[in-house]
Design a protein around this motif. Structure first.
Motif, PDB file in Angstrom:
ATOM      1  N   UNK A  27       0.832  -1.217   0.000  1.00  0.00           N
ATOM      2  CA  UNK A  27       0.000   0.000   0.000  1.00  0.00           C
ATOM      3  C   UNK A  27       0.862   1.261   0.000  1.00  0.00           C
ATOM      4  N   UNK A  28       1.961   1.228   0.725  1.00  0.00           N
ATOM      5  CA  UNK A  28       2.838   2.394   0.803  1.00  0.00           C
ATOM      6  C   UNK A  28       3.551   2.695  -0.508  1.00  0.00           C
ATOM      7  N   UNK A  29       3.700   1.690  -1.330  1.00  0.00           N
ATOM      8  CA  UNK A  29       4.375   1.899  -2.618  1.00  0.00           C
ATOM      9  C   UNK A  29       3.402   2.196  -3.763  1.00  0.00           C
ATOM     10  N   UNK A  30       2.149   1.744  -3.645  1.00  0.00           N
ATOM     11  CA  UNK A  30       1.265   1.788  -4.819  1.00  0.00           C
ATOM     12  C   UNK A  30      -0.092   2.446  -4.596  1.00  0.00           C
ATOM     13  N   UNK A  31      -0.360   2.978  -3.408  1.00  0.00           N
ATOM     14  CA  UNK A  31      -1.686   3.560  -3.195  1.00  0.00           C
ATOM     15  C   UNK A  31      -1.589   4.768  -2.277  1.00  0.00           C
ATOM     16  N   UNK A  32      -2.683   5.545  -2.236  1.00  0.00           N
ATOM     17  CA  UNK A  32      -2.627   6.812  -1.485  1.00  0.00           C
ATOM     18  C   UNK A  32      -3.871   7.080  -0.654  1.00  0.00           C
ATOM     19  N   UNK A  33      -4.998   6.372  -0.919  1.00  0.00           N
ATOM     20  CA  UNK A  33      -6.225   6.640  -0.166  1.00  0.00           C
ATOM     21  C   UNK A  33      -6.819   5.327   0.360  1.00  0.00           C
ATOM     22  N   UNK A  34      -7.389   5.394   1.576  1.00  0.00           N
ATOM     23  CA  UNK A  34      -7.925   4.193   2.235  1.00  0.00           C
ATOM     24  C   UNK A  34      -8.951   3.476   1.370  1.00  0.00           C
ATOM     25  N   UNK A  35      -9.807   4.239   0.714  1.00  0.00           N
ATOM     26  CA  UNK A  35     -10.881   3.635  -0.083  1.00  0.00           C
ATOM     27  C   UNK A  35     -10.423   3.033  -1.405  1.00  0.00           C
ATOM     28  N   UNK A  36      -9.114   3.137  -1.691  1.00  0.00           N
ATOM     29  CA  UNK A  36      -8.524   2.513  -2.894  1.00  0.00           C
ATOM     30  C   UNK A  36      -7.151   1.961  -2.532  1.00  0.00           C
ATOM     31  N   UNK A  37      -7.156   1.064  -1.530  1.00  0.00           N
ATOM     32  CA  UNK A  37      -5.861   0.592  -0.995  1.00  0.00           C
ATOM     33  C   UNK A  37      -5.399  -0.745  -1.584  1.00  0.00           C
ATOM     34  N   UNK A  38      -5.977  -1.137  -2.670  1.00  0.00           N
ATOM     35  CA  UNK A  38      -5.548  -2.159  -3.649  1.00  0.00           C
ATOM     36  C   UNK A  38      -5.426  -3.608  -3.192  1.00  0.00           C
ATOM     37  N   UNK A  39      -5.374  -3.854  -1.890  1.00  0.00           N
ATOM     38  CA  UNK A  39      -5.193  -5.250  -1.462  1.00  0.00           C
ATOM     39  C   UNK A  39      -5.870  -5.499  -0.119  1.00  0.00           C
ATOM     40  N   UNK A  40      -6.191  -6.752   0.110  1.00  0.00           N
ATOM     41  CA  UNK A  40      -6.764  -7.202   1.377  1.00  0.00           C
ATOM     42  C   UNK A  40      -5.878  -8.280   1.978  1.00  0.00           C
ATOM     43  N   UNK A  41      -5.758  -8.276   3.297  1.00  0.00           N
ATOM     44  CA  UNK A  41      -5.094  -9.376   3.993  1.00  0.00           C
ATOM     45  C   UNK A  41      -5.796  -9.671   5.302  1.00  0.00           C
ATOM     46  N   UNK A  42      -5.948 -10.933   5.631  1.00  0.00           N
ATOM     47  CA  UNK A  42      -6.617 -11.320   6.883  1.00  0.00           C
ATOM     48  C   UNK A  42      -5.869 -10.724   8.076  1.00  0.00           C
ATOM     49  N   UNK A  43      -6.645 -10.407   9.148  1.00  0.00           N
ATOM     50  CA  UNK A  43      -6.022  -9.740  10.304  1.00  0.00           C
ATOM     51  C   UNK A  43      -5.738 -10.667  11.476  1.00  0.00           C
ATOM     52  N   UNK A  44      -6.139 -11.935  11.397  1.00  0.00           N
ATOM     53  CA  UNK A  44      -5.889 -12.891  12.485  1.00  0.00           C
ATOM     54  C   UNK A  44      -6.032 -14.302  11.920  1.00  0.00           C
ATOM     55  N   UNK A  45      -5.492 -15.277  12.658  1.00  0.00           N
ATOM     56  CA  UNK A  45      -5.535 -16.648  12.151  1.00  0.00           C
ATOM     57  C   UNK A  45      -6.976 -17.140  12.024  1.00  0.00           C
ATOM     58  N   UNK A  46      -7.837 -16.794  12.987  1.00  0.00           N
ATOM     59  CA  UNK A  46      -9.215 -17.296  12.903  1.00  0.00           C
ATOM     60  C   UNK A  46      -9.997 -16.612  11.771  1.00  0.00           C
ATOM     61  N   UNK A  47      -9.781 -15.309  11.575  1.00  0.00           N
ATOM     62  CA  UNK A  47     -10.472 -14.663  10.450  1.00  0.00           C
ATOM     63  C   UNK A  47      -9.912 -15.155   9.117  1.00  0.00           C
ATOM     64  N   UNK A  48      -8.629 -15.475   9.074  1.00  0.00           N
ATOM     65  CA  UNK A  48      -8.037 -16.037   7.851  1.00  0.00           C
ATOM     66  C   UNK A  48      -8.743 -17.340   7.471  1.00  0.00           C
ATOM     67  N   UNK A  49      -8.937 -18.201   8.445  1.00  0.00           N
ATOM     68  CA  UNK A  49      -9.583 -19.489   8.151  1.00  0.00           C
ATOM     69  C   UNK A  49     -11.039 -19.281   7.723  1.00  0.00           C
ATOM     70  N   UNK A  50     -11.703 -18.319   8.353  1.00  0.00           N
ATOM     71  CA  UNK A  50     -13.088 -18.007   7.956  1.00  0.00           C
ATOM     72  C   UNK A  50     -13.124 -17.474   6.526  1.00  0.00           C
TER      73      UNK A  50
END
Ligand code: DAT
Ligand code: MG
Length: 151
Positions: A104-127
């Motif tokens: 995000x720091x290299x390729x984006x500038x605004x929260x509403x267009x932050x180009x990627x998603x990543x799970x925030x915890x092991x349990x949410x990742x599995x969900x």
């Protein structure tokens, strides 16, 4: 510990901007193992479940609309601390607070267009993995180079 899995998605803006290869490259180079990948244009109903924890936020409707506006590249990456390290590689939710060197720091500038998603915890990742992939779409392939990435 090397079995930890995280759900990483390249959002519609990341796909439109031609960043699919760049984002995949970073996870590959780091040593994470790609075990599932598909391009999908998600329905708003699917995204409302994905983002269920944010349903009361004022930005929820526009978030769901943006995420449904085009194809997403959905992936599962596996490896040591995959969830936490994936979040570090993505950078902060608000790109203005993301360090250079992060996606995000290299390729984006605004929260509403932050180009990627990543799970925030092991349990949410599995969900999230179960929400986006059928079990048979996730590959348990053996990677021969693993003994050069892990001791
Ligand atoms: P993250 O994607 O870093 O896990 P989150 O789960 O809090 O962040 O929010 C999901 C997405 O919603 C985020 O990537 C972009 C959007 N979003 C979050 N906070 C926002 C805000 N204050 N204004 C607009 N969009 C926001
Ligand atoms: Mg989140």
């Amino acid at each position: 510990p090397q079995e930890e899995r995280t759900f990483i998605a390249i959002k519609p803006d990341g796909v439109q901007r031609g960043l699919v290869g760049e984002i995949i490259k970073r996870f590959e180079q780091r040593g994470f193992k790609l075990i599932a990948l598909k391009m999908v244009t998600a329905s708003q109903d699917h995204l409302k479940v994905h983002y269920q924890d944010l349903k009361d936020k004022p930005f929820f409707p526009s978030l769901v609309e943006y995420m449904a506006s085009g194809p997403i590249v959905a992936m599962v990456w596996q490896g040591l601390e995959a969830v936490k390290q994936g979040r570090i590689m993505l950078g902060a939710t608000n790109p203005l607070a993301s360090n250079p060197g992060t996606i995000r720091g290299d390729f984006s500038i605004q929260t509403g267009r932050n180009i990627c998603h990543g799970s925030d915890a092991v349990d949410s990742a599995e969900r999230e993995i179960a929400h986006w992939f059928k079990p048979e779409e996730v590959s348990g392939w053996k990677r021969t180079v693993d003994s050069w990435i892990y001791e």
